[in-house]
Write an enzyme that holds these catalytic residues in place. Structure first.
Site, mmCIF file in Angstrom:
data_model
loop_
_atom_site.group_PDB
_atom_site.id
_atom_site.type_symbol
_atom_site.label_atom_id
_atom_site.label_comp_id
_atom_site.label_asym_id
_atom_site.label_seq_id
_atom_site.Cartn_x
_atom_site.Cartn_y
_atom_site.Cartn_z
ATOM 1 N N CYS A 2 41.279 35.421 36.726
ATOM 2 C CA CYS A 2 41.186 34.035 36.265
ATOM 3 C C CYS A 2 41.122 34.064 34.755
ATOM 4 O O CYS A 2 40.114 34.478 34.184
ATOM 5 C CB CYS A 2 39.951 33.352 36.855
ATOM 6 S SG CYS A 2 39.719 31.654 36.263
ATOM 7 N N GLU A 130 47.630 30.495 37.489
ATOM 8 C CA GLU A 130 48.071 31.879 37.644
ATOM 9 C C GLU A 130 49.581 31.899 37.506
ATOM 10 O O GLU A 130 50.260 30.887 37.748
ATOM 11 C CB GLU A 130 47.621 32.440 39.004
ATOM 12 C CG GLU A 130 47.653 33.953 39.075
ATOM 13 C CD GLU A 130 46.895 34.599 37.927
ATOM 14 O OE1 GLU A 130 47.573 35.034 36.957
ATOM 15 O OE2 GLU A 130 45.669 34.658 37.975
#
Length: 266
Positions: A2, A130
């Site tokens: 993340c 992402e």
């Protein structure tokens, strides 16, 4: 992993919603000049490492009272207590930014194991970004990656497992206020998320928040092996505007037109 996320909820509203004490507008008693900023800057659709973020902790006001949920501002990128200080008293952290911690390493890694014992937190967010690699074409060595946004399908924030710590300059007195910083725990990606990246933040469901945050109990390793709110998470492709940290606005999380040569994740 993340490395970028979005958060739009005002801490005051969040505190009311989750029954927490909002300490983001006033530095808590165990902080001070190094406290990373008390004022809510507004929605942030492109949160990057070293940004000041809102976290949820559970702490005592007095040794014998009941621990309560509290919202605190922290620097994203954990600074271990042993990091040296510069001449001006700031952390001289020349190593990698500890923005993520692997779930299978937090109880053994020197950087995280102390925090894992009693300094666990939650990082609320609307969702995270992402990037999926694409095959190179036309003789190119690399192809541009496609960004995706993973978010709570019900419109409610996601709460990611994290660890936090306090840091003081080496020669500072014991009563000197610390700098608060945190990291987000990641785990193996599951379901459609694994088609984008092999790692994802570790989500904690509402019914497990207090068990995760409890400063008087050892870490629940069962939560480290779970996927919390996986069933709440949906995925959508978004614009490459998110690639630059200079861009920030709701257009970053808006759906993008699918690339014609690629299948769309549902």
């Amino acid at each position: 992993m993340c490395g970028r996320f979005a958060v739009t909820t005002d801490p005051a509203l969040l505190a009311e919603k989750i029954k927490a004490i909002d300490e983001t507008n006033a530095a808590p008693k165990d902080s001070g000049p190094n406290y990373p900023g008390p004022n809510y800057p507004g929605p942030n659709y492109n949160v990057a490492p070293t940004t000041t973020i809102t976290t949820v902790v559970k702490r005592h006001s007095e040794p014998e009272d009941e621990a309560a949920r509290r919202l605190r501002s922290m620097r994203w990128g954990l600074i271990p207590p042993w990091v040296k200080s510069t001449d001006d008293g700031a952390p001289d952290n020349k190593g990698p930014l500890l923005i993520n911690a692997r779930a299978d390493k937090v109880t053994t890694s020197p950087a995280f194991r102390s925090s894992a014992k009693s300094k666990r937190c939650l990082v609320p967010m609307d969702g995270w970004y992402e990037w999926r690699p694409n095959p190179a074409e036309g003789g190119k060595k690399k192809a541009a990656k496609t960004p995706f946004f993973m978010y709570g399908a019900d419109g409610e924030p996601l709460f990611m497992a994290g660890l936090w710590t306090t840091w003081r300059p080496k020669d500072a007195p014991k009563e000197a206020p610390p700098l608060l910083s945190c990291t987000i725990i990641t785990t193996d990606a599951a379901g459609p998320l694994a088609e984008i990246h092999d790692r994802m933040p570790l989500t904690i469901s509402a019914e497990d928040w207090d068990r995760w945050l409890d400063p008087d109990a050892p870490i629940d390793e069962g939560l480290l092996r779970g996927h919390g709110d996986l069933d709440r998470i949906e995925v959508r492709q978004v614009s490459r505007l998110v690639n630059s940290v200079r861009n920030n606005g709701p257009e970053l999380i808006a759906p993008a037109e699918p690339e014609p040569e690629q299948a769309t994740l549902l």
